[in-house]
Motif scaffolding. Sequence first.
Motif, PDB file in Angstrom:
ATOM      1  N   ALA A 115       0.823  -1.208   0.000  1.00  0.00           N
ATOM      2  CA  ALA A 115       0.000   0.000   0.000  1.00  0.00           C
ATOM      3  C   ALA A 115       0.856   1.256   0.000  1.00  0.00           C
ATOM      4  O   ALA A 115       0.524   2.251  -0.658  1.00  0.00           O
ATOM      5  CB  ALA A 115      -0.924  -0.003   1.212  1.00  0.00           C
ATOM      6  N   GLN A 116       1.965   1.206   0.707  1.00  0.00           N
ATOM      7  CA  GLN A 116       2.862   2.364   0.761  1.00  0.00           C
ATOM      8  C   GLN A 116       3.554   2.586  -0.578  1.00  0.00           C
ATOM      9  O   GLN A 116       3.714   3.720  -1.029  1.00  0.00           O
ATOM     10  CB  GLN A 116       3.896   2.149   1.869  1.00  0.00           C
ATOM     11  N   VAL A 117       3.944   1.493  -1.234  1.00  0.00           N
ATOM     12  CA  VAL A 117       4.560   1.593  -2.556  1.00  0.00           C
ATOM     13  C   VAL A 117       3.567   2.176  -3.554  1.00  0.00           C
ATOM     14  O   VAL A 117       3.892   3.080  -4.338  1.00  0.00           O
ATOM     15  CB  VAL A 117       5.054   0.215  -3.032  1.00  0.00           C
ATOM     16  N   ASP A 118       2.337   1.663  -3.540  1.00  0.00           N
ATOM     17  CA  ASP A 118       1.305   2.167  -4.443  1.00  0.00           C
ATOM     18  C   ASP A 118       1.020   3.638  -4.181  1.00  0.00           C
ATOM     19  O   ASP A 118       0.834   4.429  -5.122  1.00  0.00           O
ATOM     20  CB  ASP A 118       0.016   1.363  -4.283  1.00  0.00           C
ATOM     21  N   ALA A 119       0.974   4.028  -2.911  1.00  0.00           N
ATOM     22  CA  ALA A 119       0.692   5.422  -2.567  1.00  0.00           C
ATOM     23  C   ALA A 119       1.776   6.343  -3.118  1.00  0.00           C
ATOM     24  O   ALA A 119       1.477   7.420  -3.655  1.00  0.00           O
ATOM     25  CB  ALA A 119       0.573   5.570  -1.051  1.00  0.00           C
ATOM     26  N   ILE A 140      -3.033   2.195 -11.267  1.00  0.00           N
ATOM     27  CA  ILE A 140      -3.103   1.794  -9.860  1.00  0.00           C
ATOM     28  C   ILE A 140      -4.545   1.765  -9.368  1.00  0.00           C
ATOM     29  O   ILE A 140      -4.989   0.794  -8.740  1.00  0.00           O
ATOM     30  CB  ILE A 140      -2.240   2.731  -8.996  1.00  0.00           C
ATOM     31  N   LEU A 141      -5.305   2.802  -9.661  1.00  0.00           N
ATOM     32  CA  LEU A 141      -6.678   2.886  -9.161  1.00  0.00           C
ATOM     33  C   LEU A 141      -7.598   1.859  -9.806  1.00  0.00           C
ATOM     34  O   LEU A 141      -8.585   1.433  -9.197  1.00  0.00           O
ATOM     35  CB  LEU A 141      -7.230   4.292  -9.390  1.00  0.00           C
ATOM     36  N   ALA A 142      -7.269   1.440 -11.034  1.00  0.00           N
ATOM     37  CA  ALA A 142      -8.164   0.531 -11.758  1.00  0.00           C
ATOM     38  C   ALA A 142      -7.810  -0.939 -11.597  1.00  0.00           C
ATOM     39  O   ALA A 142      -8.651  -1.800 -11.868  1.00  0.00           O
ATOM     40  CB  ALA A 142      -8.165   0.883 -13.248  1.00  0.00           C
ATOM     41  N   THR A 143      -6.604  -1.259 -11.160  1.00  0.00           N
ATOM     42  CA  THR A 143      -6.184  -2.665 -11.159  1.00  0.00           C
ATOM     43  C   THR A 143      -6.002  -3.261  -9.767  1.00  0.00           C
ATOM     44  O   THR A 143      -5.713  -4.450  -9.654  1.00  0.00           O
ATOM     45  CB  THR A 143      -4.865  -2.840 -11.936  1.00  0.00           C
ATOM     46  N   ARG A 144      -6.168  -2.479  -8.722  1.00  0.00           N
ATOM     47  CA  ARG A 144      -6.024  -3.036  -7.381  1.00  0.00           C
ATOM     48  C   ARG A 144      -7.365  -3.569  -6.883  1.00  0.00           C
ATOM     49  O   ARG A 144      -8.410  -2.973  -7.128  1.00  0.00           O
ATOM     50  CB  ARG A 144      -5.494  -1.977  -6.406  1.00  0.00           C
ATOM     51  N   ALA A 145      -7.324  -4.684  -6.193  1.00  0.00           N
ATOM     52  CA  ALA A 145      -8.530  -5.245  -5.584  1.00  0.00           C
ATOM     53  C   ALA A 145      -9.081  -4.241  -4.574  1.00  0.00           C
ATOM     54  O   ALA A 145      -8.338  -3.394  -4.065  1.00  0.00           O
ATOM     55  CB  ALA A 145      -8.201  -6.569  -4.900  1.00  0.00           C
ATOM     56  N   PRO A 146     -10.391  -4.297  -4.280  1.00  0.00           N
ATOM     57  CA  PRO A 146     -10.993  -3.312  -3.368  1.00  0.00           C
ATOM     58  C   PRO A 146     -10.239  -3.126  -2.052  1.00  0.00           C
ATOM     59  O   PRO A 146     -10.008  -1.993  -1.622  1.00  0.00           O
ATOM     60  CB  PRO A 146     -12.400  -3.880  -3.138  1.00  0.00           C
ATOM     61  N   ALA A 147      -9.843  -4.226  -1.420  1.00  0.00           N
ATOM     62  CA  ALA A 147      -9.126  -4.106  -0.147  1.00  0.00           C
ATOM     63  C   ALA A 147      -7.766  -3.446  -0.344  1.00  0.00           C
ATOM     64  O   ALA A 147      -7.332  -2.620   0.476  1.00  0.00           O
ATOM     65  CB  ALA A 147      -8.953  -5.486   0.492  1.00  0.00           C
ATOM     66  N   GLN A 148      -7.072  -3.800  -1.432  1.00  0.00           N
ATOM     67  CA  GLN A 148      -5.775  -3.190  -1.729  1.00  0.00           C
ATOM     68  C   GLN A 148      -5.927  -1.694  -1.976  1.00  0.00           C
ATOM     69  O   GLN A 148      -5.090  -0.894  -1.526  1.00  0.00           O
ATOM     70  CB  GLN A 148      -5.150  -3.850  -2.958  1.00  0.00           C
ATOM     71  N   LEU A 149      -6.975  -1.320  -2.698  1.00  0.00           N
ATOM     72  CA  LEU A 149      -7.198   0.092  -2.994  1.00  0.00           C
ATOM     73  C   LEU A 149      -7.437   0.883  -1.712  1.00  0.00           C
ATOM     74  O   LEU A 149      -6.875   1.976  -1.528  1.00  0.00           O
ATOM     75  CB  LEU A 149      -8.387   0.236  -3.940  1.00  0.00           C
ATOM     76  N   GLN A 150      -8.249   0.344  -0.812  1.00  0.00           N
ATOM     77  CA  GLN A 150      -8.516   1.045   0.437  1.00  0.00           C
ATOM     78  C   GLN A 150      -7.249   1.202   1.267  1.00  0.00           C
ATOM     79  O   GLN A 150      -7.020   2.250   1.892  1.00  0.00           O
ATOM     80  CB  GLN A 150      -9.596   0.295   1.241  1.00  0.00           C
ATOM     81  N   GLU A 151      -6.405   0.186   1.282  1.00  0.00           N
ATOM     82  CA  GLU A 151      -5.133   0.273   2.007  1.00  0.00           C
ATOM     83  C   GLU A 151      -4.223   1.318   1.377  1.00  0.00           C
ATOM     84  O   GLU A 151      -3.537   2.069   2.082  1.00  0.00           O
ATOM     85  CB  GLU A 151      -4.445  -1.094   2.012  1.00  0.00           C
ATOM     86  N   CYS A 152      -4.220   1.375   0.049  1.00  0.00           N
ATOM     87  CA  CYS A 152      -3.412   2.366  -0.666  1.00  0.00           C
ATOM     88  C   CYS A 152      -3.861   3.782  -0.316  1.00  0.00           C
ATOM     89  O   CYS A 152      -3.031   4.659  -0.025  1.00  0.00           O
ATOM     90  CB  CYS A 152      -3.507   2.132  -2.174  1.00  0.00           C
ATOM     91  N   LEU A 153      -5.165   4.021  -0.325  1.00  0.00           N
ATOM     92  CA  LEU A 153      -5.687   5.354  -0.042  1.00  0.00           C
ATOM     93  C   LEU A 153      -5.417   5.748   1.414  1.00  0.00           C
ATOM     94  O   LEU A 153      -5.133   6.915   1.705  1.00  0.00           O
ATOM     95  CB  LEU A 153      -7.190   5.405  -0.330  1.00  0.00           C
ATOM     96  N   ALA A 154      -5.483   4.780   2.327  1.00  0.00           N
ATOM     97  CA  ALA A 154      -5.177   5.060   3.734  1.00  0.00           C
ATOM     98  C   ALA A 154      -3.695   5.401   3.893  1.00  0.00           C
ATOM     99  O   ALA A 154      -3.333   6.332   4.626  1.00  0.00           O
ATOM    100  CB  ALA A 154      -5.540   3.854   4.598  1.00  0.00           C
ATOM    101  N   ALA A 155      -2.819   4.659   3.185  1.00  0.00           N
ATOM    102  CA  ALA A 155      -1.378   4.934   3.235  1.00  0.00           C
ATOM    103  C   ALA A 155      -1.077   6.303   2.629  1.00  0.00           C
ATOM    104  O   ALA A 155      -0.206   7.033   3.112  1.00  0.00           O
ATOM    105  CB  ALA A 155      -0.614   3.842   2.501  1.00  0.00           C
ATOM    106  N   TYR A 156      -1.803   6.648   1.585  1.00  0.00           N
ATOM    107  CA  TYR A 156      -1.616   7.950   0.928  1.00  0.00           C
ATOM    108  C   TYR A 156      -1.905   9.085   1.915  1.00  0.00           C
ATOM    109  O   TYR A 156      -1.105  10.029   2.052  1.00  0.00           O
ATOM    110  CB  TYR A 156      -2.561   8.041  -0.274  1.00  0.00           C
ATOM    111  N   LYS A 157      -3.028   8.976   2.610  1.00  0.00           N
ATOM    112  CA  LYS A 157      -3.383  10.014   3.583  1.00  0.00           C
ATOM    113  C   LYS A 157      -2.369  10.063   4.718  1.00  0.00           C
ATOM    114  O   LYS A 157      -1.973  11.150   5.173  1.00  0.00           O
ATOM    115  CB  LYS A 157      -4.788   9.741   4.138  1.00  0.00           C
TER     116      LYS A 157
END
Length: 346
Positions: A115-119, A140-157
Motif C-alpha cells: 500500500a505504501q509503494v502504491d501510494a 493503480i486505481l483501476a487494477t487493485r482489488a478493493p481491499a488493496q485500494l482502500q489500504e493504498c488510499l489510507a497509506a496515501y493520507k
Amino acid sequence: MAMSGGQPVPSLTQEILGHLGLASKTAAWGTLGTLRTCLNFSVDKDVQRLLRAIAGPGVDRSTIVDVLTNRSREQRQLISRTFQERTQQDLLKSLQAALSGDLERLVVALLQPAAQVDARELKTALQASSGPAKDVATEILATRAPAQLQECLAAYKHDFQVEVEEDIKGETCGMLRDLLLALAKGSREGYAGIIDYNLAEQDVQALQQPAGPCSEGTWVIILTQRNLEHLRRVFELYRQRTGHELEEAVQTRFHGDSQVALLGLASVIRNTPLYFAERLHRALQESEPNYQALMRILVSRSETDLLSIRAEFKKKFGKSLYSSLQDAVRGDCRSALLALCRAEDL
C-alpha cells in the motif's frame, strides 16, 4: 528446458502445473503469481544471511536479491521486523545505505508494504506534468482489488497528510479528474453471477449518445461502476450494434489525457494480464528501458497474476518476457527483475 545462471528454468506450463499440484497443500499457492510463500522459510536464517551480505567488506548483492525475490511480501515484512529486533537496526535503511540506483529502488519496493509503494507511485503520477506519467494513476486505481485500494488510499493520507481526492482535484481536470475520482471511490460492483441483458443494452445505447458533458459523465459511471463481466458483454454488444470496437469511439470522441485514461481503462476491463503485458513491452521498447515501470509492474503483480501476464506477453509479441528482460535490462537490478519474472516461456 532453458537455463538461468547455470540452473534449469522451468517452462510456463511446468510452472503452472507445479502450482496446481501444490494448490491443495497450502493456500499460499492460490494465485497465478511467480512469487509465492517460501515453504522452507526460516526468518532467523534469512536475517543472518542479509546481515552478512551488508556487513562484510563488500556488499553481497546476489544474496540480497536471492532472499528478497524468493519470499512473499508477508515473509519479507517478518524478516524486517525480526532484523530490527535482533540488530536494533532498520533493515530497509541498512539496505538503502548499502545499495544505490535502480537496485536500491527495487529493494525499497520489495520491503515496503504494498500500500505504501502504491501510494508513492500514485503521488508521483498525479504530480507529473506529462500525460503518460499520469496514466500510472489510472493503472493503480483501476487494477487493485478493493481491499488493496482502500489500504493504498489510507497509506496515501498517512504518508502525505492529504486525501487522494484532494490531489486528484488539484492536479487533474476535466474528464480525467472525474474518472480518477470515480475510480478512487472503489465503488465498482462485484459480479454476482447474474447477467443483466437489459442493463447491457441500456449501457450500449447510453455510450452511443452524442458527445457532450452529459455523455462524458455517462461514460465515467458505466466504466467505473459496472462489474467487469458486465462491461465485457457491453463491449461485445457495442461492436455488434455499431460495427466498431468501443476503443474506436474513445479515439474519435475524446482527446489528450482523457483519451489515454479511457483507453487504458478499457484495456484493463478487457484483459488485465494483457494490459500489463503491453505496458511491460512498451517499457522495454524505449531507447533506455523504463525501469520504474518494469519494477512497479513486476513487483506489484509477482504475487497475483504474473504467470498470466507472461503468457499474454508471449502470445502477443512472440517472445517471452524473460528473454525480453535478458536482452534489454542492464545494471544491478537485472538479476532481481529476472528473478521476479522467474522463468522462460518456451
